[in-house]
Design an enzyme around this catalytic site. Structure first.
Site, PDB file in Angstrom:
ATOM      1  N   SER A  13       0.811  -1.338   0.228  1.00  0.00           N
ATOM      2  CA  SER A  13      -0.616  -0.018   0.190  1.00  0.00           C
ATOM      3  C   SER A  13       0.627   1.346   0.403  1.00  0.00           C
ATOM      4  O   SER A  13       0.219   2.311  -1.015  1.00  0.00           O
ATOM      5  CB  SER A  13      -0.555  -0.348   1.279  1.00  0.00           C
ATOM      6  OG  SER A  13      -0.135   0.324   2.331  1.00  0.00           O
ATOM      7  N   ASN A  14       2.108   0.995   0.759  1.00  0.00           N
ATOM      8  CA  ASN A  14       2.899   2.342   0.505  1.00  0.00           C
ATOM      9  C   ASN A  14       3.407   2.648  -0.802  1.00  0.00           C
ATOM     10  O   ASN A  14       3.691   4.002  -1.132  1.00  0.00           O
ATOM     11  CB  ASN A  14       4.081   2.593   2.007  1.00  0.00           C
ATOM     12  CG  ASN A  14       3.777   2.704   2.974  1.00  0.00           C
ATOM     13  OD1 ASN A  14       3.885   3.614   3.016  1.00  0.00           O
ATOM     14  ND2 ASN A  14       3.389   2.170   3.806  1.00  0.00           N
ATOM     15  N   ILE A  93      18.966  -4.203   4.617  1.00  0.00           N
ATOM     16  CA  ILE A  93      19.560  -3.999   3.042  1.00  0.00           C
ATOM     17  C   ILE A  93      21.230  -4.542   3.820  1.00  0.00           C
ATOM     18  O   ILE A  93      21.257  -4.215   5.052  1.00  0.00           O
ATOM     19  CB  ILE A  93      19.417  -2.878   3.192  1.00  0.00           C
ATOM     20  CG1 ILE A  93      17.837  -2.381   3.139  1.00  0.00           C
ATOM     21  CG2 ILE A  93      20.761  -2.005   1.650  1.00  0.00           C
ATOM     22  CD1 ILE A  93      17.803  -3.240   1.602  1.00  0.00           C
ATOM     23  N   ASN A 107      13.511   4.795   5.141  1.00  0.00           N
ATOM     24  CA  ASN A 107      12.128   3.344   5.131  1.00  0.00           C
ATOM     25  C   ASN A 107      11.070   3.982   6.268  1.00  0.00           C
ATOM     26  O   ASN A 107      11.516   5.158   6.949  1.00  0.00           O
ATOM     27  CB  ASN A 107      13.329   2.935   6.697  1.00  0.00           C
ATOM     28  CG  ASN A 107      11.864   1.885   7.079  1.00  0.00           C
ATOM     29  OD1 ASN A 107      11.513   0.776   6.504  1.00  0.00           O
ATOM     30  ND2 ASN A 107      12.258   1.497   7.939  1.00  0.00           N
ATOM     31  N   HIS A 109       8.425   3.687   9.157  1.00  0.00           N
ATOM     32  CA  HIS A 109       8.581   2.779  10.473  1.00  0.00           C
ATOM     33  C   HIS A 109       6.520   3.350  10.951  1.00  0.00           C
ATOM     34  O   HIS A 109       6.435   4.461  10.854  1.00  0.00           O
ATOM     35  CB  HIS A 109       9.256   2.194  11.130  1.00  0.00           C
ATOM     36  CG  HIS A 109       9.300   1.989  11.954  1.00  0.00           C
ATOM     37  ND1 HIS A 109       9.818   0.272  11.907  1.00  0.00           N
ATOM     38  CD2 HIS A 109       8.772   2.787  13.652  1.00  0.00           C
ATOM     39  CE1 HIS A 109       8.983  -0.115  13.540  1.00  0.00           C
ATOM     40  NE2 HIS A 109       8.613   1.229  14.399  1.00  0.00           N
ATOM     41  N   ASP A 150      15.922   0.595  11.935  1.00  0.00           N
ATOM     42  CA  ASP A 150      15.088   1.629  12.877  1.00  0.00           C
ATOM     43  C   ASP A 150      16.061   3.040  13.934  1.00  0.00           C
ATOM     44  O   ASP A 150      15.424   3.198  14.456  1.00  0.00           O
ATOM     45  CB  ASP A 150      14.115   0.723  13.689  1.00  0.00           C
ATOM     46  CG  ASP A 150      13.073   0.420  12.694  1.00  0.00           C
ATOM     47  OD1 ASP A 150      12.938   0.344  11.468  1.00  0.00           O
ATOM     48  OD2 ASP A 150      12.713  -0.870  13.198  1.00  0.00           O
TER      49      ASP A 150
HETATM   50  C1  GAR Z   1       4.029  -0.615   6.556  1.00  0.00           C
HETATM   51  O1  GAR Z   1       2.664  -0.828   7.824  1.00  0.00           O
HETATM   52  C2  GAR Z   1       5.267   0.154   6.862  1.00  0.00           C
HETATM   53  O2  GAR Z   1       5.274   0.644   7.861  1.00  0.00           O
HETATM   54  C3  GAR Z   1       5.528  -1.343   7.684  1.00  0.00           C
HETATM   55  O3  GAR Z   1       4.867  -2.258   6.997  1.00  0.00           O
HETATM   56  C4  GAR Z   1       3.652  -2.010   6.398  1.00  0.00           C
HETATM   57  C5  GAR Z   1       3.827  -2.382   4.572  1.00  0.00           C
HETATM   58  O4  GAR Z   1       2.306  -2.440   3.971  1.00  0.00           O
HETATM   59  N1  GAR Z   1       6.911  -1.377   8.001  1.00  0.00           N
HETATM   60  C6  GAR Z   1       7.309  -2.300   9.437  1.00  0.00           C
HETATM   61  O5  GAR Z   1       6.479  -2.583   9.826  1.00  0.00           O
HETATM   62  C7  GAR Z   1       8.885  -2.070   9.049  1.00  0.00           C
HETATM   63  N2  GAR Z   1       9.627  -1.927  10.108  1.00  0.00           N
HETATM   64  P1  GAR Z   1       2.396  -2.282   2.779  1.00  0.00           P
HETATM   65  O6  GAR Z   1       2.877  -3.086   1.868  1.00  0.00           O
HETATM   66  O7  GAR Z   1       0.621  -2.136   2.746  1.00  0.00           O
HETATM   67  O8  GAR Z   1       2.894  -0.500   2.582  1.00  0.00           O
END
Ligand code: GAR
Length: 211
Positions: A13-14, A93, A107, A109, A150
């Site tokens: 989704s991001n 990475i 990144n 978070h 992080d």
């Molecule tokens: C997101 O909430 C992102 O912040 C998190 O994974 C999700 C991915 O969603 N990332 C972490 O927790 C990294 N530590 P998406 O695939 O729908 O973008």
């Protein structure tokens, strides 16, 4: 124009938010490459549906971290990548790539770092921990990636209230909306050359380059 490589592990989704921001003209960049450690990641299908080169690449396919790093670096160079974006990427990475792309990896978070970050703190684990702690606010952080999970300096952070009757799912959905706002915004700031990094201190420069 800034060329991006987006690393993903899940639904994407991001990644979708970045694609949409580019389509709307809010983000002046192009996504040349999407890489996932998971062959079945929804984000890979999303990339392909948007005519973006999408690759399943994981350390397990290589005999050594060195071979993995040099393959990654070769691909990033071949596509002229200027910024790497980790958008729900749950692997580390490799150090050689972090070194080569120093200050050029962002990144997202789903919490207000340094709280609720680090190894194992991803997805629903983060929101469960926030609720278990009894926090009244959570939020999202876009940060520079350094050699640990992080720990790099924050670029943008935005708060989200924790509501009395929140569940991890409801809180996650609210935080995700904020992620979709601040990730494209941070990438656009990078594209405009408006992120100045001195040690841990990140300054957002005004348009035109002044503080
Ligand atoms: C997101 O909430 C992102 O912040 C998190 O994974 C999700 C991915 O969603 N990332 C972490 O927790 C990294 N530590 P998406 O695939 O729908 O973008």
């Amino acid at each position: 124009m800034l060329t991006l490589c987006v690393f993903v592990s899940g639904r994407g989704s991001n990644l979708a938010a970045l694609i949409e921001a580019i389509r709307l003209g809010r983000l002046d960049a192009r996504i040349a490459l999407v890489i996932s450690n998971k062959a079945e990641a929804g984000a890979l299908a999303l990339a392909r549906a948007n005519a973006i080169t999408a690759l399943h690449l994981s350390p397990a396919q290589f005999t050594s971290e060195e071979a993995y790093s040099s393959s990654l670096l070769g691909m990033l160079e071949e596509h002229g990548v200027g910024l790497i974006v980790l958008a729900g990427y749950l692997k580390k990475i490799p150090a050689a790539v972090i070194q080569h792309y120093r200050h050029r990896i962002l990144n997202i978070h789903p919490a207000l770092l340094p709280a609720f970050g680090g190894k194992g703190m991803y997805g629903h684990h983060v929101h469960e921990a926030v609720l278990d702690y009894g926090c009244k606010v959570s939020g999202a952080t876009v940060h520079i990636v350094d050699s640990d999970y992080d720990t790099g300096a924050p670029v943008l952070q935005q708060c989200v209230p924790v509501l009395e009757d929140d569940t991890p799912e409801r809180l996650a959905a609210r935080v995700l909306e904020t992620e979709h706002e601040i990730l494209p915004r941070a990438v656009q700031l990078f594209a405009e050359g408006r992120i100045r990094i001195e040690g841990r201190r990140v300054t957002i420069l005004a348009k035109g380059g002044r503080e």
